[in-house]
Write a protein that holds these residues in place. Structure first.
Motif, short mmCIF file in Angstrom:
data_model
loop_
_atom_site.label_atom_id
_atom_site.label_comp_id
_atom_site.label_asym_id
_atom_site.label_seq_id
_atom_site.Cartn_x
_atom_site.Cartn_y
_atom_site.Cartn_z
N LYS A 14 116.44 22.21 16.04
CA LYS A 14 117.61 22.59 16.87
C LYS A 14 118.75 23.08 15.97
N ASN A 53 120.43 26.80 16.28
CA ASN A 53 121.88 26.94 16.49
C ASN A 53 122.51 27.75 15.36
N ARG A 60 124.54 31.21 15.96
CA ARG A 60 125.97 31.26 15.63
C ARG A 60 126.28 32.39 14.67
#
Ligand code: COA
Length: 245
Positions: free
Chosen positions: A236, A240, A244
């Motif tokens: 995860k 992310n 981002r």
């Protein structure tokens, strides 16, 4: 409009991955359409070969990373799962034209293709470990078979990108073709396949690809591990970080 399109031409089903704004990343709907168009083509006596390509300057950037976060429950009904097993069970030849990035499943699906053409913008990568995942599509069995254990370990564990010339040298692709001729060349080769006696073509392909049972077994093991990794905090965090960027 779907991000997967197809068009039938003289016995060849041409399937195009068309989501250029996300570098042709594959989401659930796209896997479902890919599976549907392959299965339809399999049962259509007028179709004798498939050609897969990406729209624009990318083959596919692989699984949609945002989907990894949203749909992390990877069971047998998962569209990506179904797509991979459809590839394994395909009986008609599959040709690929690779331009630009072919990341993750964009490279592993090539292990199920019969003829692969790429231009000099093609960039292959198997970044599963970098994303805290494991290989899929039987790559942990098919890649060592194709390129040897040492090279497969390098590609799957380090996960660095490699170009079309390296892919050619390791036998992953058939031919490096100039960019402006790539699709026409891949189509011409697909049309040649489509004109062969269909039963002999399929029987020959089946013999060439060998026993599917160990590949299926390995794919199931990979997917079991993949499902666990997908839920992990380390995965995860990687997803992310990518989103981002
Ligand atoms: N899933 C979701 N979105 C993706 C994506 C993917 N696999 N690949 C690219 N995108 C998105 C980017 O987030 C970006 O979206 P934004 O414009 O909304 O910010 C857009 O597509 C363009 O991508 P970008 O990275 O800017 O393009 P690039 O030409 O610089 O690089 C790649 C192209 C394919 C080399 C790079 O996008 C990449 O490495 N993608 C991730 C591949 C990956 O890890 N796939 C999963 C393998 S298991």
């Amino acid at each position: 409009m779907s991000n997967i399109q197809f068009q039938d031409e003289q016995g060849v089903r041409i399937i195009t991955i068309n989501r250029p704004e996300k570098r042709n990343a594959l989401n659930l709907e796209m896997y479902t359409r890919l599976t549907e168009y392959l299965i339809q083509g399999e049962s259509d006596n007028g179709i004798n070969a498939f050609l897969l390509k990406g729209e624009g300057d990318c083959f596919t950037s692989g699984n949609d990373v945002a989907d990894f976060l949203k749909n992390s429950d990877l069971g047998p009904d998962h569209p990506a799962f179904k797509f991979l097993f459809t590839l394994l069970d395909l009986t008609k030849p599959l040709v690929a034209a690779v331009s630009g990035p072919a990341v993750g499943i964009g490279t592993t699906l090539l292990l199920h293709c019969d003829l692969i053409y790429a231009d000099n913008t093609a960039k292959f990568q198997l970044p599963f470990v970098n994303l805290a995942l494991v290989p899929e599509a039987g790559a942990s069995l098919l890649l060592p078979r194709l390129v040897g254990q040492a090279k497969a370990s390098e590609l799957l564990l380090l996960g660095e990108a490699f170009d079309a010339q390296s892919a050619l040298e390791m036998g992953l692709i058939n031919q490096l073709v100039p960019g402006d001729e790539l699709v026409n060349h891949a189509l011409a080769q697909s049309l040649k396949l489509a004109q062969k006696p269909p039963q002999a073509l399929r029987a020959s392909r089946r013999l060439l690809r060998g026993d599917r049972a160990p590949i299926r077994e390995q794919m199931l093991k990979e997917l079991e591990e993949f499902a666990v990794r997908l839920q992990s905090d380390e995965a995860k965090a990687q997803f992310n970080a990518f989103l981002r960027k």
